[in-house]
Design a protein around this motif. Structure first.
Motif, PDB file in Angstrom:
ATOM      1  N   ASP A 146       0.864  -1.182   0.000  1.00 20.48           N
ATOM      2  CA  ASP A 146       0.000   0.000   0.000  1.00 20.48           C
ATOM      3  C   ASP A 146       0.899   1.231   0.000  1.00 20.48           C
ATOM      4  N   GLN A 208      -8.574  -4.459  -4.894  1.00 22.35           N
ATOM      5  CA  GLN A 208      -8.012  -3.561  -3.869  1.00 22.35           C
ATOM      6  C   GLN A 208      -8.106  -2.133  -4.408  1.00 22.35           C
ATOM      7  N   THR A 239     -16.956  -3.358  -5.179  1.00 22.67           N
ATOM      8  CA  THR A 239     -15.772  -3.433  -4.313  1.00 22.67           C
ATOM      9  C   THR A 239     -15.925  -4.477  -3.212  1.00 22.67           C
TER      10      THR A 239
END
Length: 353
Positions: A146, A208, A239
């Motif tokens: 991330d 993601q 999502t």
């Protein structure tokens, strides 16, 4: 004075380096050009270049040429590049291909590549970075899990004035060097193919969505839909997968095609929807992204967008070397590798169109 001819060549090149006419990272003239310039033989030029290389003033790279190190750079260089991967599967062939591409180019520039796995953990990623800083690496490649959460880890590298480059994903709000694929155009290719197959009820499924790469793919999907005169609303973005509800929508013909943000999600969808009585591609066409190594080995081949993972690795190492050598400045250069469409059995023309 009877100075050897090779010494004359050597001193002339040294003078150009010291005067700043040849700077660290610059490529020296070819052997043929130096022979013409100094009216000497190839043997004389090669002896001069060998001495400069032995003294650490230049680096000679096979099939590439000779490059200026600068005396200080040569003394301090570790000739090491670190590659830190925050990944869930250390044996994923996609990662191995990126590493292979980076390793090939690093070797061409006389660097050794050290690979560290940090397993999607920020603390482990930071420890890996510190470990590489302690080893005095010349540069760092990072495949972050991330990139938004990793911002402090990037700042740690910047505080140590070490060049670094992100691979596959980046934080749009934190300027960086980057190597990845053309997510936006790839998504346009995939969506246009589904539309060509007469699908109008298409959803984009995200794995993601916090990643910039997936946002770029959704943006490409949305653009292709709008260019075809098809509306795009928040309902077109999935999502959180409720497979029972999704299967129900498909069987009611509310959805005829799914474009998944990556192949892993697409393969999961094929399995779980099939278990719920959905026939693929007759009831719903499924498109992936990546051409993951397993995508062609399924009982039902997955249509997808192919990334060239080795090229991404090569681009990453090439750009990082440019930064290390001082040939690229600004901290915000990005290289995108091309993508292509791979059509297999998971997509077909909409039988209800």
């Amino acid at each position: 004075m009877n100075e050897p001819k090779y010494e004359t060549v050597k001193q002339a090149l040294l003078h150009q380096i010291q005067a700043g006419k040849l700077r660290p990272g610059d490529k020296l003239p070819t052997e043929e050009d130096l022979m013409k310039q100094f009216h000497v033989s190839g043997i004389t030029v090669r002896k001069a270049m060998t001495e400069l290389a032995n003294e650490g003033t230049i680096t000679r790279i096979k099939r590439k040429g000779s490059f200026v190190n600068g005396v200080q750079a040569a003394d301090n260089s570790s000739h090491l590049i670190a590659f830190i991967l925050s990944a869930e599967d250390n044996f994923d062939v996609s990662y191995m291909k990126i590493i292979k591409g980076a390793q090939q180019v690093a070797a061409d520039f006389n660097y050794s590549l050290i690979v560290e796995w940090s397993n999607e953990n920020l603390a482990v990623e930071q420890a890996s970075i510190q470990k590489m800083l302690d080893r005095k690496v010349d540069g760092i490649l990072i495949y972050p899990f991330d990139p938004i959460q990793s911002k402090d880890n990037f700042l740690l590298i910047e505080q140590n004035n070490i060049p670094y480059l992100l691979v596959d994903r980046y934080n749009v709000d934190h300027p960086c060097y980057f190597s990845g694929c053309n997510n936006y155009d790839g998504a346009i290719l995939a969506t246009r193919e589904l539309i060509r197959l007469k699908h109008t009820k298409i959803k984009f499924a995200s794995f993601q969505f916090f990643l910039q790469s997936e946002q770029e793919r959704f943006a490409g999907f949305s653009n292709a839909m709008r260019q075809a005169g098809l509306p795009v609303t928040d309902d077109h973005l999935l999502t959180h997968m409720d497979y029972d509800r999704l299967a129900g929508s498909i069987l009611k013909r509310d959805i005829t095609a799914l474009f998944c943000s990556n192949d892993k999600l697409a393969i999961e969808m094929i399995e779980l929807l099939t278990n719920r009585g959905v026939n693929i591609p007759q009831d719903v066409s499924i498109m992936g992204f990546d051409d993951w190594d397993h995508s062609s080995n399924l009982s039902l081949g997955l249509s997808t967008v192919r990334q060239n993972f080795e090229e991404i690795g090569r681009n990453a190492a090439n750009l990082l070397n440019q930064v290390i050598q001082g040939k690229t400045y600004g901290g915000n250069s990005k290289i995108l590798s091309g993508v292509s469409l791979v059509l297999r059995e998971s997509t077909c023309e909409n039988p209800y169109a």
